[in-house]
Design an enzyme around this catalytic site. Structure first.
Site, PDB file in Angstrom:
ATOM      1  N   ILE A 138      25.739  79.930  25.981  1.00  0.00           N
ATOM      2  CA  ILE A 138      24.444  80.500  25.626  1.00  0.00           C
ATOM      3  C   ILE A 138      23.925  81.119  26.914  1.00  0.00           C
ATOM      4  CG2 ILE A 138      23.333  78.232  25.822  1.00  0.00           C
ATOM      5  CD1 ILE A 138      21.350  79.113  23.671  1.00  0.00           C
ATOM      6  N   TYR A 139      23.839  82.413  26.933  1.00  0.00           N
ATOM      7  CA  TYR A 139      23.490  83.133  28.156  1.00  0.00           C
ATOM      8  C   TYR A 139      22.417  84.172  27.859  1.00  0.00           C
ATOM      9  CZ  TYR A 139      27.346  81.329  30.974  1.00  0.00           C
ATOM     10  OH  TYR A 139      28.177  80.512  31.691  1.00  0.00           O
ATOM     11  N   GLY A 155      16.372  82.151  24.995  1.00  0.00           N
ATOM     12  CA  GLY A 155      17.313  81.032  24.885  1.00  0.00           C
ATOM     13  C   GLY A 155      16.943  80.134  23.710  1.00  0.00           C
ATOM     14  N   LYS A 156      15.648  79.906  23.555  1.00  0.00           N
ATOM     15  CA  LYS A 156      15.169  79.043  22.452  1.00  0.00           C
ATOM     16  C   LYS A 156      15.522  79.651  21.096  1.00  0.00           C
ATOM     17  CE  LYS A 156      10.708  77.342  20.825  1.00  0.00           C
ATOM     18  NZ  LYS A 156       9.322  77.134  21.286  1.00  0.00           N
ATOM     19  N   TYR A 189      17.986  72.121  27.713  1.00  0.00           N
ATOM     20  CA  TYR A 189      18.582  71.379  26.592  1.00  0.00           C
ATOM     21  C   TYR A 189      17.787  70.094  26.306  1.00  0.00           C
ATOM     22  CZ  TYR A 189      22.646  74.451  27.002  1.00  0.00           C
ATOM     23  OH  TYR A 189      23.461  75.543  27.034  1.00  0.00           O
TER      24      TYR A 189
HETATM   25  C1  LIG Z   1      19.499  78.155  29.940  1.00  0.00           C
HETATM   26  C2  LIG Z   1      18.947  79.465  29.371  1.00  0.00           C
HETATM   27  C3  LIG Z   1      19.816  79.908  28.194  1.00  0.00           C
HETATM   28  C4  LIG Z   1      17.507  79.207  28.894  1.00  0.00           C
HETATM   29  O1  LIG Z   1      17.035  80.401  28.288  1.00  0.00           O
HETATM   30  P1  LIG Z   1      15.560  80.959  28.492  1.00  0.00           P
HETATM   31  O2  LIG Z   1      15.437  82.153  27.616  1.00  0.00           O
HETATM   32  O3  LIG Z   1      15.289  81.166  29.943  1.00  0.00           O
HETATM   33  O4  LIG Z   1      14.656  79.742  27.997  1.00  0.00           O
HETATM   34  P2  LIG Z   1      13.417  79.808  26.986  1.00  0.00           P
HETATM   35  O5  LIG Z   1      12.388  80.710  27.582  1.00  0.00           O
HETATM   36  O6  LIG Z   1      13.901  80.201  25.634  1.00  0.00           O
HETATM   37  O7  LIG Z   1      12.913  78.288  26.965  1.00  0.00           O
HETATM   38  C5  LIG Z   1      12.732  77.588  25.730  1.00  0.00           C
HETATM   39  C6  LIG Z   1      11.925  76.367  25.919  1.00  0.00           C
HETATM   40  O8  LIG Z   1      12.587  75.516  26.851  1.00  0.00           O
HETATM   41  C7  LIG Z   1      11.761  75.281  27.975  1.00  0.00           C
HETATM   42  N1  LIG Z   1      12.573  75.338  29.183  1.00  0.00           N
HETATM   43  C8  LIG Z   1      13.275  76.397  29.632  1.00  0.00           C
HETATM   44  N2  LIG Z   1      13.899  76.062  30.787  1.00  0.00           N
HETATM   45  C9  LIG Z   1      13.524  74.782  31.043  1.00  0.00           C
HETATM   46  C10 LIG Z   1      13.814  73.869  32.089  1.00  0.00           C
HETATM   47  N3  LIG Z   1      14.584  74.220  33.106  1.00  0.00           N
HETATM   48  N4  LIG Z   1      13.307  72.613  32.037  1.00  0.00           N
HETATM   49  C11 LIG Z   1      12.494  72.239  30.994  1.00  0.00           C
HETATM   50  N5  LIG Z   1      12.178  73.083  29.969  1.00  0.00           N
HETATM   51  C12 LIG Z   1      12.693  74.324  30.012  1.00  0.00           C
HETATM   52  C13 LIG Z   1      10.732  76.412  27.977  1.00  0.00           C
HETATM   53  O9  LIG Z   1       9.576  76.023  28.631  1.00  0.00           O
HETATM   54  C14 LIG Z   1      10.540  76.655  26.498  1.00  0.00           C
HETATM   55  O10 LIG Z   1       9.636  75.665  26.021  1.00  0.00           O
HETATM   56  P3  LIG Z   1       8.762  75.801  24.647  1.00  0.00           P
HETATM   57  O11 LIG Z   1       9.718  75.532  23.532  1.00  0.00           O
HETATM   58  O12 LIG Z   1       7.757  74.710  24.778  1.00  0.00           O
HETATM   59  O13 LIG Z   1       8.204  77.186  24.624  1.00  0.00           O
HETATM   60  C15 LIG Z   1      18.891  80.569  30.446  1.00  0.00           C
HETATM   61  O14 LIG Z   1      18.179  80.081  31.562  1.00  0.00           O
HETATM   62  C16 LIG Z   1      20.253  81.060  30.907  1.00  0.00           C
HETATM   63  O15 LIG Z   1      20.839  81.971  30.336  1.00  0.00           O
HETATM   64  N6  LIG Z   1      20.769  80.477  32.009  1.00  0.00           N
HETATM   65  C17 LIG Z   1      22.033  80.929  32.620  1.00  0.00           C
HETATM   66  C18 LIG Z   1      23.234  80.578  31.794  1.00  0.00           C
HETATM   67  C19 LIG Z   1      23.339  79.114  31.517  1.00  0.00           C
HETATM   68  O16 LIG Z   1      23.094  78.265  32.382  1.00  0.00           O
HETATM   69  N7  LIG Z   1      23.721  78.819  30.283  1.00  0.00           N
HETATM   70  C20 LIG Z   1      23.983  77.482  29.870  1.00  0.00           C
HETATM   71  C21 LIG Z   1      25.366  77.160  30.289  1.00  0.00           C
HETATM   72  S1  LIG Z   1      25.830  75.641  29.563  1.00  0.00           S
END
Ligand SMILES: CC(C)(COP(=O)(O)OP(=O)(O)OC[C@H]1O[C@@H](n2cnc3c(N)ncnc32)[C@H](O)[C@@H]1OP(=O)(O)O)[C@@H](O)C(=O)NCCC(=O)NCCS
Length: 174
Positions: free
Chosen positions: A99-100, A111-112, A145
């Protein structure tokens, strides 16, 4: 940052080039600064070849989805079922293998939306749980997660070039 609504589109077998491009770009943008360049390259030469991506796309038990904003690819999702799962191969489980989200679109709820789509897919297919592996030093993803109801249940070691790394395995019971 403000939330952005995405459109999810299943990746077609003919879209391997676009999938390869977003896969490589998001991987290097996020993990490049955290790893030695030679280890990144060693991983990329096997993980990101046109042949490897095409074979993953052609696997009937894997599904890829693009996250689109105004027709622009800003992220992607890879789901595995049955024998396509990288471990366990439990027929009642679904793996979120990747999930990226593009770095410039992090923290906008993309991501959500991808994860919710994955959860709905698993529910529709009457899976018992959804699981994934995440690098133990990827605190951002682990926080994401956990925030979304996943818990650590095991671990798995793997090699990134000459660096032995540890993935945490996390799951959410449905
Ligand atoms: C991990 C990843 C997919 C998250 O996506 P994102 O679009 O930045 O996250 P979102 O904005 O959708 O966050 C969704 C929810 O999670 C929460 N959240 C996001 N990152 C968080 C963190 N590090 N710690 C706690 N909560 C977090 C947000 O506050 C949001 O909360 P809400 O539901 O109350 O609104 C993104 O950072 C990413 O692509 N990272 C690089 C690739 C990666 O690491 N992938 C996973 C490999 S296993």
């Amino acid at each position: 940052m403000s939330a952005t609504t995405i459109t999810l589109q299943k990746v077609k077998p003919t879209e391997a080039d676009a999938l390869l491009a977003i896969s490589k770009r998001t991987f290097f943008d996020f993990f490049g600064p955290l790893n030695k360049p030679e280890n990144m390259e060693a991983y990329a030469v096997t993980a990101f070849t046109p042949q490897k991506i095409q074979s993953e796309l052609d696997n009937p038990d894997s599904e890829f989805y693009f996250a689109l904003i105004n027709d622009q690819i800003t992220g992607y999702l890879k789901l595995n079922f049955k024998n396509a799962q990288t471990e366990f191969q439990d027929p009642k489980a679904m793996e979120v293998e990747r999930i990226y989200v593009s770095v410039d679109h992090h923290k906008k709820n993309i991501g959500k939306q991808l994860l919710h789509f994955a959860l709905n897919m698993a529910l529709q297919k009457q899976m018992d749980y959804i699981w994934l592996g995440v690098w133990e030093h990827n605190h951002n993803a682990i926080g994401f997660y956990q925030h979304n109801g996943f818990e650590v249940f095991s671990n798995h070691e793997f090699w990134m070039g000459d660096d032995r790394q540890n993935d945490l395995l996390m799951k959410k019971i449905l």
